[in-house]
Structure formats: C-alpha cells, structure tokens
Scaffold this motif. Structure first.
Motif, mmCIF file in Angstrom:
data_model
loop_
_atom_site.group_PDB
_atom_site.id
_atom_site.type_symbol
_atom_site.label_atom_id
_atom_site.label_comp_id
_atom_site.label_asym_id
_atom_site.label_seq_id
_atom_site.Cartn_x
_atom_site.Cartn_y
_atom_site.Cartn_z
ATOM 1 N N TRP A 169 0.859 -1.173 0.000
ATOM 2 C CA TRP A 169 0.000 0.000 0.000
ATOM 3 C C TRP A 169 0.895 1.221 0.000
ATOM 4 C CZ3 TRP A 169 -5.166 0.091 -0.455
ATOM 5 C CH2 TRP A 169 -5.899 -1.054 -0.110
ATOM 6 N N LEU A 170 0.458 2.254 -0.742
ATOM 7 C CA LEU A 170 1.189 3.516 -0.713
ATOM 8 C C LEU A 170 0.191 4.662 -0.600
ATOM 9 C CD1 LEU A 170 3.993 3.229 -3.420
ATOM 10 C CD2 LEU A 170 4.242 3.278 -0.958
ATOM 11 N N TRP A 171 0.593 5.679 0.127
ATOM 12 C CA TRP A 171 -0.267 6.855 0.259
ATOM 13 C C TRP A 171 0.436 8.047 -0.361
ATOM 14 C CZ3 TRP A 171 -5.164 7.314 2.080
ATOM 15 C CH2 TRP A 171 -5.689 6.232 2.790
ATOM 16 N N TYR A 172 -0.346 8.845 -1.071
ATOM 17 C CA TYR A 172 0.196 10.059 -1.671
ATOM 18 C C TYR A 172 -0.672 11.228 -1.286
ATOM 19 C CZ TYR A 172 2.586 6.860 -4.866
ATOM 20 O OH TYR A 172 3.350 5.863 -5.404
ATOM 21 N N LYS A 173 -0.027 12.411 -1.296
ATOM 22 C CA LYS A 173 -0.829 13.619 -1.173
ATOM 23 C C LYS A 173 -0.751 14.323 -2.504
ATOM 24 C CE LYS A 173 -1.891 17.506 1.686
ATOM 25 N NZ LYS A 173 -2.173 18.377 0.566
ATOM 26 N N ALA A 174 -1.905 14.649 -3.047
ATOM 27 C CA ALA A 174 -1.937 15.257 -4.376
ATOM 28 C C ALA A 174 -1.763 16.758 -4.274
ATOM 29 C CB ALA A 174 -3.268 14.929 -5.049
ATOM 30 N N ASN A 175 -0.790 17.284 -4.982
ATOM 31 C CA ASN A 175 -0.581 18.736 -5.036
ATOM 32 C C ASN A 175 -0.784 19.165 -6.468
ATOM 33 O OD1 ASN A 175 0.085 19.213 -2.369
ATOM 34 N ND2 ASN A 175 2.208 18.626 -2.688
ATOM 35 N N GLY A 176 -1.968 19.550 -6.805
ATOM 36 C CA GLY A 176 -2.245 19.894 -8.196
ATOM 37 C C GLY A 176 -2.205 18.614 -9.011
ATOM 38 N N THR A 177 -1.297 18.538 -9.995
ATOM 39 C CA THR A 177 -1.196 17.321 -10.786
ATOM 40 C C THR A 177 -0.131 16.391 -10.251
ATOM 41 O OG1 THR A 177 0.253 18.568 -12.214
ATOM 42 C CG2 THR A 177 -2.031 18.300 -12.946
ATOM 43 N N GLU A 178 0.677 16.895 -9.317
ATOM 44 C CA GLU A 178 1.756 16.068 -8.788
ATOM 45 C C GLU A 178 1.247 15.223 -7.632
ATOM 46 O OE1 GLU A 178 4.740 17.593 -11.103
ATOM 47 O OE2 GLU A 178 5.436 16.905 -9.142
ATOM 48 N N GLN A 179 1.949 14.170 -7.358
ATOM 49 C CA GLN A 179 1.609 13.371 -6.191
ATOM 50 C C GLN A 179 2.851 13.191 -5.350
ATOM 51 O OE1 GLN A 179 -0.044 9.668 -7.251
ATOM 52 N NE2 GLN A 179 -2.117 10.480 -7.467
ATOM 53 N N GLU A 180 2.707 13.448 -4.069
ATOM 54 C CA GLU A 180 3.880 13.394 -3.218
ATOM 55 C C GLU A 180 3.727 12.215 -2.274
ATOM 56 O OE1 GLU A 180 4.494 17.146 -1.178
ATOM 57 O OE2 GLU A 180 5.077 15.907 0.534
ATOM 58 N N LEU A 181 4.705 11.370 -2.233
ATOM 59 C CA LEU A 181 4.600 10.169 -1.405
ATOM 60 C C LEU A 181 4.649 10.542 0.063
ATOM 61 C CD1 LEU A 181 4.567 7.084 -1.331
ATOM 62 C CD2 LEU A 181 7.046 7.151 -1.229
ATOM 63 N N ILE A 182 3.828 9.897 0.849
ATOM 64 C CA ILE A 182 3.806 10.148 2.288
ATOM 65 C C ILE A 182 4.625 9.069 2.964
ATOM 66 C CG2 ILE A 182 2.355 10.222 4.332
ATOM 67 C CD1 ILE A 182 0.155 11.317 2.640
ATOM 68 N N ASN A 183 5.625 9.509 3.697
ATOM 69 C CA ASN A 183 6.523 8.564 4.338
ATOM 70 C C ASN A 183 6.333 8.681 5.845
ATOM 71 O OD1 ASN A 183 8.604 6.930 5.101
ATOM 72 N ND2 ASN A 183 10.042 7.763 3.600
ATOM 73 N N ALA A 184 5.754 7.645 6.438
ATOM 74 C CA ALA A 184 5.440 7.741 7.855
ATOM 75 C C ALA A 184 6.674 7.652 8.731
ATOM 76 C CB ALA A 184 4.455 6.648 8.237
ATOM 77 N N THR A 185 7.744 7.050 8.207
ATOM 78 C CA THR A 185 8.920 6.878 9.062
ATOM 79 C C THR A 185 9.693 8.179 9.202
ATOM 80 O OG1 THR A 185 9.950 6.013 7.077
ATOM 81 C CG2 THR A 185 9.258 4.419 8.733
ATOM 82 N N THR A 186 9.663 9.013 8.188
ATOM 83 C CA THR A 186 10.400 10.268 8.323
ATOM 84 C C THR A 186 9.615 11.289 9.130
ATOM 85 O OG1 THR A 186 9.444 11.010 6.236
ATOM 86 C CG2 THR A 186 11.623 10.007 6.143
ATOM 87 N N ASP A 187 8.334 11.089 9.256
ATOM 88 C CA ASP A 187 7.500 12.090 9.916
ATOM 89 C C ASP A 187 6.544 11.424 10.899
ATOM 90 O OD1 ASP A 187 6.436 15.006 8.010
ATOM 91 O OD2 ASP A 187 7.266 14.774 10.032
ATOM 92 N N PRO A 188 7.077 10.736 11.907
ATOM 93 C CA PRO A 188 6.165 9.930 12.739
ATOM 94 C C PRO A 188 5.217 10.759 13.579
ATOM 95 C CG PRO A 188 8.373 9.883 13.665
ATOM 96 C CD PRO A 188 8.483 10.635 12.383
ATOM 97 N N LEU A 189 5.555 12.023 13.795
ATOM 98 C CA LEU A 189 4.670 12.836 14.608
ATOM 99 C C LEU A 189 3.445 13.293 13.842
ATOM 100 C CD1 LEU A 189 7.202 15.037 16.549
ATOM 101 C CD2 LEU A 189 5.826 13.160 17.410
ATOM 102 N N ARG A 190 3.537 13.261 12.551
ATOM 103 C CA ARG A 190 2.405 13.768 11.787
ATOM 104 C C ARG A 190 1.629 12.668 11.097
ATOM 105 N NH1 ARG A 190 3.182 17.803 7.608
ATOM 106 N NH2 ARG A 190 0.949 18.024 7.829
ATOM 107 N N TYR A 191 2.338 11.632 10.599
ATOM 108 C CA TYR A 191 1.663 10.606 9.830
ATOM 109 C C TYR A 191 1.817 9.262 10.493
ATOM 110 C CZ TYR A 191 1.721 14.079 6.117
ATOM 111 O OH TYR A 191 1.558 15.206 5.380
ATOM 112 N N LYS A 192 0.751 8.485 10.346
ATOM 113 C CA LYS A 192 0.837 7.109 10.844
ATOM 114 C C LYS A 192 0.115 6.240 9.836
ATOM 115 C CE LYS A 192 -1.524 5.581 14.361
ATOM 116 N NZ LYS A 192 -2.050 4.920 15.542
#
Lengths: 305, 500
Positions: A169-192
């Motif tokens: 499974w992969l999660w992305y955040k869409a910014n306009g036409t781009e998609q940015e991968l969400i990495n939970a390990t680099t940002d554990p305080l914000r994403y899980k």
C-alpha cells in the motif's frame, strides 16, 4: 551413407517435430514464453448483452469463453469475433457452429499491465449479441464522494479497503497534478500508516490548514496499482462557532423580549380598576396603552361611583 | 389582562385560565419536548461518528443515551422539588442552561467517558429540570382542556424526530460531530426562552412552609422542606403506589415494539424500506392518537381511569396480535396492527398523566410527577433487555411481543384496583385524605395556601422513544422518554374544590 530411407525418415519426422512445437491452433505465442498460470472465465448470454468483471492480480493468460443460447434464428453457422476497448481484434473472426442449441466462442489473451481493458466477444447474426469482460486490477471497496472534515489540531483517519490484499500500500498527497509520497517513518509525529491485510489506514495528526487537499491511496498489485482518492477539509473552530453565537444571541434577545413584554403587560394590567394608588403612579414608561388603561380606570371608577 | 392570573397568593390556588396565555405555554412545551426528546431520538446520527472516531463498540456508545435518559428520570423528583421551592420558571431556565452546557462541553470530548459525563450526566440533569416542571406548568394552566393541551404539546416529539435526523446529518457533514454538538448546545439554549414564557400562577410552597419561630436553615426545617418538596409522603399513599406499579408494568411493555418492530419485520422477510415505512406510519398514528385521545377525553363522556383502561387494554391486545398479523408474510396485516398499536400507544400517553391528579390531588401533583418518573424508569430498564433476552432464547420476536402485551394487560388490571374505580362519578375523597395527611405530617402547611405542589404522576415516560433512530439503537438506548400524560382529570371537580 545417407540412404534414402533415413532422408525420408527425417523428412517425415521434421514436420512432426515442427508440429510438436506448435501445439495450439489459436495462440502461437503461448508456447514461446515462461509458464504462466491460466485463468478461466466463462459467461452465458441469454439476451442481448452482458457485462462481467474480471479482477486480475498479476500477469496471466486469461481464457475467455462465451456461450450464447438466445438466438431465435438458430442458424447452423454464425460469425463470432472479439473486440478490445471497442475496436476489433485483427484475425479474430471465426465461424461458430450451433452445438446443443448454443454457440461457443473461446479465446486466450495475454494480460499484462498494458493490456488491461474491456474485452468483448460478439456473436454476429442479424443483430449483435455481446458479452463484455471488464478486465482490470481490483477496485477499492468504498467510494468516498464527500470530503472528510476535521479541525485544526485534531487528527483525521482515512481508510482504504479492497477485497484482495495487494502486495503493498502507498499513500500520496496530491498537489495539483503532482503526487507526493507520504513517508510515515520520516514524519512519525504527523503521519501514521497502518496496514492490515486488505485494509490500510492513514492517520494525520496535528492538522493544519495546509493539510487540506486530496489524499490518494494506492494498492500495488503485480499487474497494476489501483487508486482511490479522498478529500480532506481542515477547518478551524471558528466555523461552527459563528452559527452558535448567532443562536445564543437570538436566545438572549428572545428572553429579554419575553421578560420585558411581561413586565410591560403586568404594568398595564396593574393600572386596571382595582388599585387605589393608580393615580399616584405617573412614572411608568408605558406607551399610550398604559395611559389608556389609566383612562379606563378613571372612567370605571367614576361609573362605579 | 385576562391572560394574567391576578396573583392571589394568599388564597387557594388560582383557577386555571384554560386558555389565553396557557396556549403560549403549550407552545413552549411543544418546543421543549421537541428539543429534549427529538434530540435523544436522533442521536443515532452521532453514534456512527462516535464509533468511528473513538473506535469504540456500538454498545459503549449507546450507553450515552441510556445514561442521559436515566438521569432525566431519576433527577426528576429533585427537579420538581426545586419547582416546589422556587417556582417553575427559574428551574426550567436553569435546566436549559445546564443541558446546553452539557452539549458544549461534549464538543470538546477526547474520550467516550467525557461523553458519558457531559451528554449523559450534565445534559440529562438539565433535561430533568426542564421536562417535568414544563409539563406541570401546562397542567396548571388548564383544567377543562388539559388533555388536549398536553397532547398538542407532546406532538413536538414526533414531529421533531422526523425533522432532526436529516438536520443532524447535514450538521455533521458540514462541521463534523464536534461542531454539530456545539450548535445543538445553542439549540438547547432555546429552552431557556421557553422557560421564560412560564408565568407563575400563584406562589409555591416556599412561602407557606415556614412555621413562626423556626429558623430557615435549621436541620429540622430543612428536612421538613425537603420532605414536603419531594412529596415523600406519597410513598405511603396506597393509590399512588398502586398507580405507579401499573405504570411500571406499562413501561415494561410499551417500548418493546419500538425496539423490535423493525427487526421483526425484517425477520418476517420484508425489505428494509418496508420495515422503515411501518415504523414511520406507526409514528404518524402515534401523533394522531395523542391528539384524538386528548380531545376525546376532554369531552367528558367517560371517566379518565376508564378511558385509560380502554386504551391500555387495546394496546395490550394489539401487541398480542402483532405476531399474528404478520403471519404468512402478509404485509397489510403487519401494517394494520402496527397502525393500531401506534394509535393506542399515542392515545394512552395523555391519559397516563391526566389520571394522576385524580389520584393524588393537585396539591401534590408536581412531586408525584417526579416520583413517578423515577419509579417507572425501572420498567423501562427491565422491559427492553427482557424482550431482547426472550428473542435470543426463542429465536423469534413472538415471545417478546406476547410478554409485552401481557405486561400491558397486567398493568391494566392493576389500574382497575384503584380506589373508586368502578364508580361512575369522579370522587374527591382522595384529595381530602391527602390534605389530612399533609396536615398531620407538615404542620406548617395550610391547605389553603396556594400550593403548587400537585402530585401528578408522570406515568409513562417512555412513550416516545426510539422508533426513529433504529440502526444505532440497541436496548441500552431505548430508555423511554418521559411522556407526560396529560392529566385528564375532570378538573372541574378537581381544582375548584380542592381548597374549598
């Protein structure tokens, strides 16, 4: 040395050898590749058209078998052919015989990530009877058409679910036409991100206004990735606070009006002909009606007298 | 001028205006019952959100309404006691503020326990302070048209549960449950305005309770005041106890169909829409039955207890026939019996309240209402789980419907044991007994003082629960909402002669 016997034997053996390689009549490519599993899918058509869904997880050979039983004319031979995504597949026209009151048409397709699509078998008589096979990677279960609303500082959880578990499974955040991968390990305080077989959940904590937008969850299968989008809207607490304050103001105004009306009408009625001290009450802030009450009072008392 | 009662506080209780400002108070009761019970019934929308957000089970979340309803019923006696002491208006306004506070605090909750405390305890107590005093006030404003006024006031519940579910859904979509709860708190605050509409009709007990020479804060006087405000003397009053037993039995059976009708319909093989339609149709006939019963009772053809027995008997009968009606998959049969059930259930509601002043007198009506709420909550607590248990044991809903019908008929029979039930005219001895009783117990009180303490037993509280928010409701959330029965006392005889 090469006696004619051996030569003729070789000549006989050679076509046999040649024939041994090409074991099928329909798809020569099958034999030349690595062993791939074959998936069988069949459908029976009784009316005019039928749609079937075929979910593919990895590159396979898909054998589609169509059976048509509903032909009123019952011709001994009709033409059958295949289409992919609306356009006819070359060299796919065959003559189909009537066997046991039904027509059968079969074809094997090599399905890879690029060859997914809508395959249809068509029995061509005076009209065309079609069966559509929608060959695709598994779709997501729930469609979210309404945005998820959350508050600044709060957290929000989004879930994606499929019937068959994907490889990843992969999660992305869409910014306009781009998609940015969400990495939970680099940002554990914000994403899980949590994965549980065929479900995945993304929790975004400590929301800010920039976290609004479209989030895309992607289920990676061998054949292709299947995506689903969900919109998140982050609002501050001021938004519900505005109607709330409006309602509170309305209640306060109502209560004041009710109490004032009661005081006013009780003052009006206290000027009715029962009290002696009515004349001695000049200072009420009543309107004309209050004065009328006093007048009535006077007249009544006079009448009494 | 005709609207205001001349404040004859030293005399006996002023005659009820039977109109005029009374209809405004009926409107206030309409809004209040809509905001209290309509919100409770439509909480199902929030339950889905709570389950998702807090990741708790539906059972844990449904405790919220259970606690809220339990508080509303058990704190009722204290609500009426405060009314006895300070009058209805401040109590209702305070209740409105309290219930609004509960919702506002709930919007900040971070765990389900917070919701139990805010929505359950705080808002529940607020509702207790609002509902019973509101009903008692309407009953004081009317004598001849009491049942009709009460019935009209209670239609607010039915209508609001139709309107609130979509409204709540919209609020939750726009603001999530936090914002929606905040806005609901604001809506609940409107009940303060409703309370402001209650103009006092005479003084309350506080004025009369003090004997000369006794300080206001001594132990004995506080005890006496609490005793008189809470109307604890009613616990020794045999007719009141009989009636509260009957009402408890009624409560055991009353709510079962609301809980199980949908499930029973699905069990018999009907679709979800057909089952939902049955419930909605039942709700409509409930409202109609209320108004018709209120109007019919005011005509005075039959005595109130007789009409009560009539409607409860029919209700029990329809419950017994309910499993039969859907026999063989017959949808019209199920629908007809459900409509009959709805009509009788609605018709019963005003009467349950109306009979109370006949039993305990207008003086003790207020305290009796509170006590009755508390006692009948036992019925509600037992009834729904028992029917669920029967369903689990037998596998179908037939047994639970039969038991519910049985409870209702049992309550009917207990009602017939009330004193003077079989006489054809209204009797007054009850009030005189009450007055003598009061004289013995509380020397400070004189019967001629304008006592607002009317014991109106609010018998059936649970009238309007649940049908409109089925999916998330399980038996815990089925606590009955206190339906105020309209005391249909032929108050011609009642109030006018109470103090004479």
């Amino acid at each position: 040395m090469f006696s004619p016997w051996i030569l003729s034997l070789q000549l006989i053996l050679f076509p046999l050898f040649w024939r041994g390689i090409y074991t099928t009549e329909t798809n020569p490519e099958l034999v030349l590749t690595d062993p791939v599993t074959t998936v069988f899918k069949s459908a029976v058509l009784k009316g005019d058209s039928l749609v079937e869904k075929v979910e593919i997880l990895k590159p396979v050979d898909l054998e589609l078998a169509c059976t048509w039983t509903g032909n009123p004319n019952k011709l001994p031979n009709i033409t059958g052919y295949w289409r992919k995504d609306g356009s006819e597949i070359t060299n796919s026209r065959l003559t189909v015989q009537l066997e046991n009151e039904q027509y059968n048409l079969k074809r094997v397709f090599r399905i890879t990530g690029d060859t997914l699509g809508n395959y249809s078998c068509i029995f061509s008589d005076t009209d065309e009877a079609k069966i559509y096979f929608n060959v695709a990677a598994p779709e997501m279960d729930d469609k979210k058409d309404k945005p998820i609303v959350a508050y600044v500082g709060d957290s929000v959880t989004m879930a994606c679910k499929t019937k068959l578990p994907p490889n990843a499974w992969l999660w992305y955040k869409a910014n306009g036409t781009e998609q940015e991968l969400i990495n939970a390990t680099t940002d554990p305080l914000r994403y899980k991100i949590s994965v549980d077989g065929n479900t995945t959940k993304l929790t975004v904590m400590n929301l800010t206004e920039e976290d609004s937008g479209v989030y895309v969850c992607s289920a990676i299968y061998n054949i292709k990735a299947s995506v689903s989008r969900v919109e998140v809207r982050v609002i501050t607490f001021m938004e519900p606070l505005k109607p709330f304050i409006a309602i509170v103001a309305e209640v306060i105004i109502l209560v004041l009006l009710i109490l004032l009306y009661e005081r006013w009408s009780s003052q009006k009625s206290s000027h009715s002909p029962t009290d002696n001290g009515v004349h001695a009450e000049p200072t009420h802030k009543l309107t004309r009606e209050g004065n009328n009450g006093m007048d009535e009072n006077t007249t009544t008392r006079q009448r009494k007298i | 001028m005709a609207k205001l009662q001349a404040p004859q506080s030293h005399q006996s209780q002023p005659a009820a205006p039977d109109g005029g400002w009374g209809w405004v108070v009926v409107g206030a009761l309409f809004v209040t019952s809509a905001l209290v019970f309509g919100i409770i019934r439509s909480m199902g929308v929030f339950f889905v959100e709570f389950v998702q957000y807090f990741e708790e089970s539906a059972q844990a979340v449904s405790w919220i309404t259970s606690i809220g309803l339990a508080m509303q019923q058990c704190v009722s006696p204290f609500g009426t006691a405060l009314c006895n002491g300070y009058g209805a208006r401040p109590v209702v306004m305070a209740g409105g503020c309290l219930s609004a506070l509960g919702f506002i605090l709930a919007s900040q909750a971070t765990c389900v326990t917070h919701l139990y405390l805010t929505l359950g305890v705080i808002s529940g107590s607020g509702w207790a302070l609002i509902f019973t005093p509101m009903v008692a006030s309407v009953m004081q404003y009317f004598t001849r048209k009491r049942s009709l006024a009460m019935a009209l006031g209670f239609t607010g519940v039915g209508l609001s549960s139709f309107a609130f579910s979509p409204l709540f859904q919209l609020l939750v979509e726009m603001y999530t449950w936090r914002g929606a709860l905040l806005i609901l708190g604001g809506l609940s605050l409107n009940m303060v305005a409703c309370g402001a509409l209650i103009r006092p009709l005479g003084t309350h007990k506080a004025v009369a309770a003090l004997a000369p020479g006794e300080s206001a804060w001594s132990c004995a006087s506080i005890f006496h005041r609490a005793y008189s405000y809470l109307e604890l003397s009613l616990l020794f009053h045999r007719p009141f106890l009989t009636y509260s037993l009957a009402i408890t039995f009624f409560n055991c059976g009353y709510f079962v169909p609301y809980v199980h009708l949908v499930a029973h319909s699905r069990h018999e093989g009907f679709s979800q829409y057909q089952a939902a339609f049955v419930i909605s149709a039942t709700g409509v006939t409930d409202i109609v039955g209320r108004v018709v019963s209120g109007w019919a009772s005011d005509l005075g053809r039959l005595r109130l207890p007789h009409m009560l027995v009539l409607w409860t008997g029919l209700l029990g009968l329809s419950l017994l026939l309910l499993p039969l009606g859907s026999l063989g998959g017959s949808y019209p049969g199920l629908l007809i019996i459900s409509l009959a059930y709805g009509f009788c259930a609605g018709a019963m509601t005003p009467l349950v309240f109306a009979v109370v002043p006949e039993i305990v007198g207008m003086e003790r009506m207020l305290g009796a209402l509170g006590l009755l709420q508390m006692i009948e909550s036992v019925g509600g607590l037992l009834g729904a789980p028992l029917s669920g248990l029967l369903k689990d044991l037998t596998g179908s809903y037939t047994a639970s419907f039969l038991v519910a019908g049985g409870f209702l008929l049992l309550g009917t029979m207990v009602t017939t044991t009330l004193p003077h039930f079989f006489s054809c005219t209204d009797q007054r001895p009850l009030q005189r007994h009450a007055r003598n009783h009061n004289n013995k117990q509380q020397n400070q009180q004189s019967p001629e003082s304008g006592l607002m303490t009317n014991s109106i037993s609010e018998k059936l509280n649970h009238i309007d629960t649940i049908p409109y928010s089925q999916p998330q409701l399980d038996r815990n959330s089925l606590q009955p909402e206190p339906e105020l029965y309209m005391p249909l006392n032929r108050s011609r005889t009642d109030d006018a002669t109470t103090k004479c």
